[in-house]
Write a protein that holds these residues in place. Structure first.
Motif, mmCIF file in Angstrom:
data_model
loop_
_atom_site.group_PDB
_atom_site.id
_atom_site.type_symbol
_atom_site.label_atom_id
_atom_site.label_comp_id
_atom_site.label_asym_id
_atom_site.label_seq_id
_atom_site.Cartn_x
_atom_site.Cartn_y
_atom_site.Cartn_z
ATOM 1 N N LEU A 1 0.809 -1.219 0.000
ATOM 2 C CA LEU A 1 0.000 0.000 0.000
ATOM 3 C C LEU A 1 0.842 1.269 0.000
ATOM 4 O O LEU A 1 0.311 2.374 -0.085
ATOM 5 N N LYS A 2 2.189 1.085 0.138
ATOM 6 C CA LYS A 2 3.122 2.208 0.118
ATOM 7 C C LYS A 2 2.821 3.214 1.240
ATOM 8 O O LYS A 2 2.733 4.428 1.017
ATOM 9 N N VAL A 3 2.639 2.675 2.440
ATOM 10 C CA VAL A 3 2.452 3.497 3.636
ATOM 11 C C VAL A 3 3.348 2.945 4.737
ATOM 12 O O VAL A 3 3.996 1.904 4.575
ATOM 13 N N SER A 4 3.395 3.621 5.878
ATOM 14 C CA SER A 4 4.225 3.170 6.987
ATOM 15 C C SER A 4 3.551 2.035 7.750
ATOM 16 O O SER A 4 2.333 1.832 7.667
ATOM 17 N N LYS A 5 4.348 1.296 8.533
ATOM 18 C CA LYS A 5 3.788 0.230 9.368
ATOM 19 C C LYS A 5 2.824 0.806 10.397
ATOM 20 O O LYS A 5 1.799 0.189 10.710
ATOM 21 N N SER A 6 3.152 1.982 10.926
ATOM 22 C CA SER A 6 2.263 2.599 11.918
ATOM 23 C C SER A 6 0.906 2.919 11.311
ATOM 24 O O SER A 6 -0.127 2.827 11.980
ATOM 25 N N LEU B 1 -3.570 14.020 -4.867
ATOM 26 C CA LEU B 1 -2.666 13.517 -5.891
ATOM 27 C C LEU B 1 -3.046 12.073 -6.169
ATOM 28 O O LEU B 1 -3.122 11.255 -5.245
ATOM 29 N N CYS B 2 -3.262 11.743 -7.424
ATOM 30 C CA CYS B 2 -3.802 10.435 -7.788
ATOM 31 C C CYS B 2 -2.788 9.655 -8.619
ATOM 32 O O CYS B 2 -2.490 10.015 -9.755
ATOM 33 N N GLY B 3 -2.221 8.591 -8.057
ATOM 34 C CA GLY B 3 -1.234 7.762 -8.738
ATOM 35 C C GLY B 3 -0.607 6.806 -7.751
ATOM 36 O O GLY B 3 -0.917 6.841 -6.555
ATOM 37 N N GLN B 4 0.319 5.954 -8.220
ATOM 38 C CA GLN B 4 0.785 4.856 -7.377
ATOM 39 C C GLN B 4 2.284 4.817 -7.101
ATOM 40 O O GLN B 4 2.726 3.973 -6.339
ATOM 41 N N ASP B 5 3.076 5.699 -7.661
ATOM 42 C CA ASP B 5 4.517 5.635 -7.424
ATOM 43 C C ASP B 5 4.873 6.219 -6.065
ATOM 44 O O ASP B 5 4.264 7.190 -5.612
ATOM 45 N N ASN C 1 -0.762 -10.536 -13.627
ATOM 46 C CA ASN C 1 -1.092 -9.299 -14.326
ATOM 47 C C ASN C 1 -1.324 -8.146 -13.356
ATOM 48 O O ASN C 1 -1.570 -8.362 -12.164
ATOM 49 N N ARG C 2 -1.257 -6.936 -13.853
ATOM 50 C CA ARG C 2 -1.686 -5.753 -13.116
ATOM 51 C C ARG C 2 -3.167 -5.513 -13.363
ATOM 52 O O ARG C 2 -3.757 -6.051 -14.281
ATOM 53 N N GLU C 3 -3.771 -4.645 -12.528
ATOM 54 C CA GLU C 3 -5.198 -4.381 -12.639
ATOM 55 C C GLU C 3 -5.514 -3.556 -13.888
ATOM 56 O O GLU C 3 -4.648 -2.846 -14.409
ATOM 57 N N LYS C 4 -6.754 -3.630 -14.342
ATOM 58 C CA LYS C 4 -7.187 -2.834 -15.495
ATOM 59 C C LYS C 4 -6.989 -1.349 -15.197
ATOM 60 O O LYS C 4 -7.342 -0.870 -14.126
ATOM 61 N N GLY C 5 -6.428 -0.621 -16.144
ATOM 62 C CA GLY C 5 -6.204 0.807 -15.965
ATOM 63 C C GLY C 5 -4.798 1.163 -15.551
ATOM 64 O O GLY C 5 -4.399 2.326 -15.672
ATOM 65 N N ALA C 6 -4.033 0.199 -15.062
ATOM 66 C CA ALA C 6 -2.632 0.468 -14.707
ATOM 67 C C ALA C 6 -1.826 0.662 -15.985
ATOM 68 O O ALA C 6 -2.089 0.039 -17.015
ATOM 69 N N GLY C 7 -0.820 1.534 -15.924
ATOM 70 C CA GLY C 7 0.002 1.778 -17.099
ATOM 71 C C GLY C 7 0.681 0.524 -17.605
ATOM 72 O O GLY C 7 0.808 0.311 -18.827
ATOM 73 N N SER C 8 1.121 -0.340 -16.685
ATOM 74 C CA SER C 8 1.774 -1.592 -17.082
ATOM 75 C C SER C 8 0.793 -2.510 -17.804
ATOM 76 O O SER C 8 1.178 -3.235 -18.732
ATOM 77 N N ARG C 9 -0.461 -2.483 -17.370
ATOM 78 C CA ARG C 9 -1.494 -3.309 -18.011
ATOM 79 C C ARG C 9 -1.759 -2.811 -19.431
ATOM 80 O O ARG C 9 -1.930 -3.601 -20.363
ATOM 81 N N VAL C 10 -1.820 -1.497 -19.613
ATOM 82 C CA VAL C 10 -2.030 -0.932 -20.947
ATOM 83 C C VAL C 10 -0.872 -1.308 -21.868
ATOM 84 O O VAL C 10 -1.083 -1.678 -23.032
ATOM 85 N N HIS D 1 -5.255 -13.088 -13.486
ATOM 86 C CA HIS D 1 -4.754 -12.983 -12.110
ATOM 87 C C HIS D 1 -4.224 -11.561 -11.917
ATOM 88 O O HIS D 1 -3.098 -11.242 -12.275
ATOM 89 N N GLU D 2 -5.055 -10.673 -11.362
ATOM 90 C CA GLU D 2 -4.738 -9.246 -11.288
ATOM 91 C C GLU D 2 -4.270 -8.839 -9.892
ATOM 92 O O GLU D 2 -4.882 -9.211 -8.886
ATOM 93 N N ILE D 3 -3.211 -8.057 -9.851
ATOM 94 C CA ILE D 3 -2.630 -7.548 -8.604
ATOM 95 C C ILE D 3 -2.386 -6.050 -8.762
ATOM 96 O O ILE D 3 -1.985 -5.583 -9.824
ATOM 97 N N GLN D 4 -2.577 -5.275 -7.684
ATOM 98 C CA GLN D 4 -2.468 -3.819 -7.778
ATOM 99 C C GLN D 4 -1.140 -3.296 -7.207
ATOM 100 O O GLN D 4 -1.106 -2.293 -6.529
ATOM 101 N N SER D 5 -0.053 -3.962 -7.525
ATOM 102 C CA SER D 5 1.242 -3.511 -6.994
ATOM 103 C C SER D 5 2.384 -4.123 -7.779
ATOM 104 O O SER D 5 2.422 -5.338 -8.007
ATOM 105 N N HIS D 6 3.340 -3.280 -8.196
ATOM 106 C CA HIS D 6 4.566 -3.784 -8.828
ATOM 107 C C HIS D 6 5.294 -4.731 -7.889
ATOM 108 O O HIS D 6 5.797 -5.782 -8.310
#
Length: 304
Positions: free
Chosen positions: A16-21, A77-81, A183-192, A213-218
Motif C-alpha cells: 500500500l506504500k504506507v508506513s507500518k504505523s 494527488l492520484c497515482g501509485q509511485d 497481471n496488473r489491474e485494469k487501468g494500470a500503465g503496465s497493463r495498458v 490474475h490481477e494484482i495492484q502492486s509492482h
C-alpha cells in the motif's frame, strides 16, 4: 490457508506504500481486516484485495472519497509511485493539505475529469504514436483544457526468475503453453503496455495463462514471480532491484507525467507542487535513488 499466502504488516505496508504505523492505525479503526497468529498480525491476500477494491469504489487514502467532489481544503494527488508519497509530504510541509489516492493511470484521468482529484499521474502508452499520455488526456478529458508536466522516466520490462530458466525474451513468449503470468489491474500503465503489445503481436488474452490474475502492486507481482507462482510479470526496473530471486528484462522507457486542469494552474496547491518538482534539491534526491530519470522533471509537455 497456505502460509505462503499470509502477509505480514511490513508486506502490506510495502504493497500500500504506507508506513507500518499507518497499517496498525487502519487495523485499529477497522479499515483493514486482519487476523492473529499468536502475537503476530497477519493478512490474507483477499483482505488486501478487498481493501483496495473498496478504496477504488469509495475511499482513497486519508479519507478522500473518489466517488464525490473535492472538499474545499483538500488537494488530492492520484497515482501509485512512491515518489508521490514523498511529494505529498513536501507539499504538506508547505501548508497544502495534500492527500493521496492510490489509483492506476487510466482511472486517475477519469477521476480528474470528474473533479474528484486535483492532479492525476499517468504512464499510458499510445501504440499509434509511440508516445505517452497526451493521446489519453485528449480522449479521457474531452473538452477540458489541461496541462501535462513531465515528472520522470522509468524503465518498464519483464520480471522473470533468476537465470531466466524459461528463456523468456519478448511478448510472443506470453502465449507459450509453459508460461504463466501475473497481471496488473485494469487501468494500470503496465497493463495498458501489455494489452497493446499483445494486440500488436496478434495474441489473444484468452491464450495467456494467468492473464486474469490481477494484482495492484509492482512489488507484489515481482514477489509472486520470485516465489515461483508465476513465470513473468510487467513492472518497473526499480522494484526489480528490491526483490531477491528475480531478474529484469528492459522493454520500454516510459514517461511518468502529471496532469491538471488548466483552470487550476494558478491554484496554490498546483503552484506549490510545480515549485517542488522544479527545485534542484528535489530532482537530485531522486536522481540518487536510482530507477528515476529526472532530466526533464517539471517541464511542460503539452497544454491542451
Amino acid at each position: 490457508m497456505n502460509p505462503k499466502n499470509e502477509l505480514s504488516v511490513q508486506d502490506v505496508a510495502d504493497i500500500l506504500k504506507v508506513s507500518k504505523s499507518k497499517i496498525y492505525s487502519m487495523i485499529k479503526n477497522e479499515e483493514l481486516q486482519s487476523y492473529r497468529v499468536g502475537r503476530k498480525v497477519r493478512f490474507s491476500e483477499n483482505d488486501i484485495k478487498n481493501y483496495i477494491q473498496n478504496s477504488k469504489k469509495g475511499s482513497c487514502a486519508h479519507e478522500q472519497e473518489t466517488g464525490s467532489s473535492l472538499q474545499k481544503d483538500d488537494f488530492v494527488l492520484c497515482g501509485q509511485d512512491i515518489m508521490l508519497d514523498i511529494l505529498s509530504n513536501y507539499m504538506r510541509q508547505r501548508g497544502v493539505s495534500a492527500l493521496r489516492a492510490y489509483i492506476g493511470s487510466y482511472d486517475s484521468l477519469i477521476a480528474l475529469y470528474r473533479k474528484q482529484v486535483n492532479v492525476a499521474f499517468a504512464h499510458l502508452w499510445d501504440s499509434d504514436t509511440d508516445t505517452y499520455n497526451v493521446a489519453y488526456v485528449r480522449r479521457l478529458l474531452p473538452g477540458i483544457p489541461a496541462v501535462i508536466v513531465h515528472l520522470t522516466c522509468r524503465m518498464q520490462g519483464f520480471y522473470i526468475a533468476k537465470g531466466n530458466p524459461k528463456e523468456i525474451s519478448d511478448w510472443n513468449d506470453f502465449s507459450r503453453d509453459d508460461i504463466t503470468m501475473v497481471n496488473r489491474e485494469k487501468g494500470a500503465g503496465s497493463r495498458v503496455l501489455l494489452d497493446e503489445n499483445l494486440r500488436l503481436s496478434g495474441i489473444s488474452s484468452k491464450d495467456v495463462a494467468g492473464y486474469n490474475h490481477e494484482i495492484q502492486s509492482h512489488l507484489t507481482v515481482a514477489s509472486i514471480v520470485a516465489s515461483g507462482k508465476a513465470d513473468v510479470a510487467i513492472g518497473t526496473e526499480k522494484i526489480a532491484k528490491q526483490v531477491e530471486g528475480i531478474e529484469f528484462i528492459p522493454i520500454k522507457k516510459e514517461q511518468y507525467d502529471l496532469v491538471f486542469r488548466r483552470e487550476d494552474a494558478d491554484q496554490y496547491g498546483v503552484q506549490t507542487l510545480l515549485n517542488i518538482i522544479q527545485a534542484q534539491s528535489f530532482q537530485e534526491e531522486f536522481s540518487q535513488i536510482g530507477g528515476y530519470d529526472t532530466k526533464n522533471m517539471g517541464k511542460i509537455i503539452a497544454e491542451l
